[in-house]
Design a protein around this motif. Structure first.
Motif, PDB file in Angstrom:
ATOM      1  N   VAL A 130      83.717  52.278 -16.229  1.00  0.00           N
ATOM      2  CA  VAL A 130      84.194  52.542 -14.872  1.00  0.00           C
ATOM      3  C   VAL A 130      84.288  51.238 -14.081  1.00  0.00           C
ATOM      4  O   VAL A 130      85.211  51.024 -13.297  1.00  0.00           O
ATOM      5  CB  VAL A 130      83.256  53.537 -14.172  1.00  0.00           C
ATOM      6  N   CYS A 131      83.346  50.337 -14.318  1.00  0.00           N
ATOM      7  CA  CYS A 131      83.351  49.040 -13.634  1.00  0.00           C
ATOM      8  C   CYS A 131      84.595  48.247 -14.004  1.00  0.00           C
ATOM      9  O   CYS A 131      85.218  47.618 -13.144  1.00  0.00           O
ATOM     10  CB  CYS A 131      82.089  48.260 -13.993  1.00  0.00           C
ATOM     11  N   GLY A 132      84.971  48.270 -15.286  1.00  0.00           N
ATOM     12  CA  GLY A 132      86.176  47.547 -15.709  1.00  0.00           C
ATOM     13  C   GLY A 132      87.436  48.088 -15.056  1.00  0.00           C
ATOM     14  O   GLY A 132      88.306  47.323 -14.639  1.00  0.00           O
ATOM     15  N   ARG A 133      87.528  49.421 -14.948  1.00  0.00           N
ATOM     16  CA  ARG A 133      88.702  50.006 -14.304  1.00  0.00           C
ATOM     17  C   ARG A 133      88.724  49.709 -12.816  1.00  0.00           C
ATOM     18  O   ARG A 133      89.789  49.487 -12.222  1.00  0.00           O
ATOM     19  CB  ARG A 133      88.724  51.522 -14.553  1.00  0.00           C
ATOM     20  N   CYS A 134      87.550  49.683 -12.182  1.00  0.00           N
ATOM     21  CA  CYS A 134      87.493  49.353 -10.756  1.00  0.00           C
ATOM     22  C   CYS A 134      87.889  47.900 -10.517  1.00  0.00           C
ATOM     23  O   CYS A 134      88.573  47.584  -9.533  1.00  0.00           O
ATOM     24  CB  CYS A 134      86.085  49.606 -10.223  1.00  0.00           C
ATOM     25  N   ILE A 135      87.474  47.012 -11.415  1.00  0.00           N
ATOM     26  CA  ILE A 135      87.857  45.605 -11.282  1.00  0.00           C
ATOM     27  C   ILE A 135      89.364  45.452 -11.433  1.00  0.00           C
ATOM     28  O   ILE A 135      90.004  44.689 -10.689  1.00  0.00           O
ATOM     29  CB  ILE A 135      87.104  44.747 -12.321  1.00  0.00           C
ATOM     30  N   SER A 136      89.963  46.169 -12.386  1.00  0.00           N
ATOM     31  CA  SER A 136      91.415  46.115 -12.556  1.00  0.00           C
ATOM     32  C   SER A 136      92.136  46.620 -11.311  1.00  0.00           C
ATOM     33  O   SER A 136      93.120  46.025 -10.860  1.00  0.00           O
ATOM     34  CB  SER A 136      91.827  46.937 -13.780  1.00  0.00           C
TER      35      SER A 136
END
Length: 291
Positions: A130-136
């Motif tokens: 979820v963190c990776g998608r939020c960063i994107s």
């Protein structure tokens, strides 16, 4: 002859191993090249080039503009002191822009490597967080804001090009046959009307042969063409940011789709495991009842 056979046999045994090793290196290189985000790489090169042209040419052009104004349009330092302060502030802003986009371009390129790997391995053990998608998603929003800001910078960088172009065409008009019908001294360029220097600046304008001499100076010629290149660099940066925005949006959509597919697969697997356990428990109960 018999002594040569073992050597030939050992050579024949080593050749397949060497072929497998070379084939493994080739496959590894192809796999590494396949994981390179070429779209992000092209956008990064374009962004670095555009920012470098804008910052480098803009810095030198601003210095040349101040020199030209001091020598020909405003001989009193107090009249253009404000302009010098503004130019220094703009040059410091240029330093900040160059440093920020150098780091930002590297970060976006690294994010491109991350998302490319995530998309290509979404059916294996690799899992997007979820963190990776939020960063994107954050990079998409930030790049959109920076794109709007660079549109403003692109429009602002076109202003000095317009002013220098007017001066250039005025100098060219003095050389035309139409200028011979009137007095050349009546053809002037007054930079005070552009708000560059105050109205009480002396002399504030240049006419006739004085104007022609200014147009032939290296400060004017170099500054004019550097402003053009800086404006082109700002335009290239806008294109690079639009390119980045498309890449980031596509990668974020792929990550979101991969996450949804993973969740759907996990739900189906959980249901299958529950049904399998239910069937096994029922079969055990049936066997116990018969016994």
């Amino acid at each position: 002859m018999d002594g040569m056979k073992p050597a030939m046999e050992s050579t024949a045994e080593e050749n397949p191993d060497e072929r497998e090793e070379s084939k493994g290196c080739l496959d590894c290189c192809i796999k590494c090249l396949g994981g390179v985000p070429y779209a992000s790489l092209v956008a990064t090169i374009l962004c670095f080039s555009g920012v470098a042209l804008f910052c480098g040419c803009g810095h030198v052009a601003l210095t040349g503009t101040v020199t030209m104004l001091e020598n020909h349009f405003s001989r009193i330092t107090s009249d253009h002191a404000t302009l010098i302060d503004v130019v220094q502030i703009l040059q410091y802003i240029i330093y900040g822009i160059a440093s920020f986009f150098f780091l930002y371009g590297i970060i976006l390129l690294a994010e491109g490597f991350y998302t490319t790997s995530a998309v290509k391995e979404m059916h294996s053990e690799f899992k997007t967080t979820v963190c990776g998608r939020c960063i994107s998603a954050m990079f998409v929003f930030l790049t959109y804001i920076l794109g709007l800001a660079w549109l403003g910078i692109f429009g602002f960088s076109a202003v000095p090009v317009f002013l220098f172009y007017n001066m250039w065409t005025t100098c060219a008009a003095m050389k035309s046959p139409i200028a011979n019908l009137t007095s050349v001294d009546n053809i002037c360029v007054d930079v005070r009307q552009y708000g560059v220097i105050p109205w009480n600046a002396d002399p504030g304008k240049a006419c006739g042969q004085t104007l022609a001499d200014i147009c032939n100076t290296s400060e004017f010629y170099l500054s004019y063409h550097l402003y053009i290149v800086a404006c082109a660099g700002a335009g290239a940066t806008v294109i690079a940011l639009i390119h980045y925005l498309m890449i980031l949006s596509a990668n974020w959509a792929y990550l979101k789709g991969a996450c949804q597919q993973t969740h759907a697969y996990q739900d189906i697997k959980t249901k299958d495991d529950a049904e399998l356990q239910d069937v096994q428990s029922r079969s055990k109960e049936g066997l116990n009842s018969y016994s």
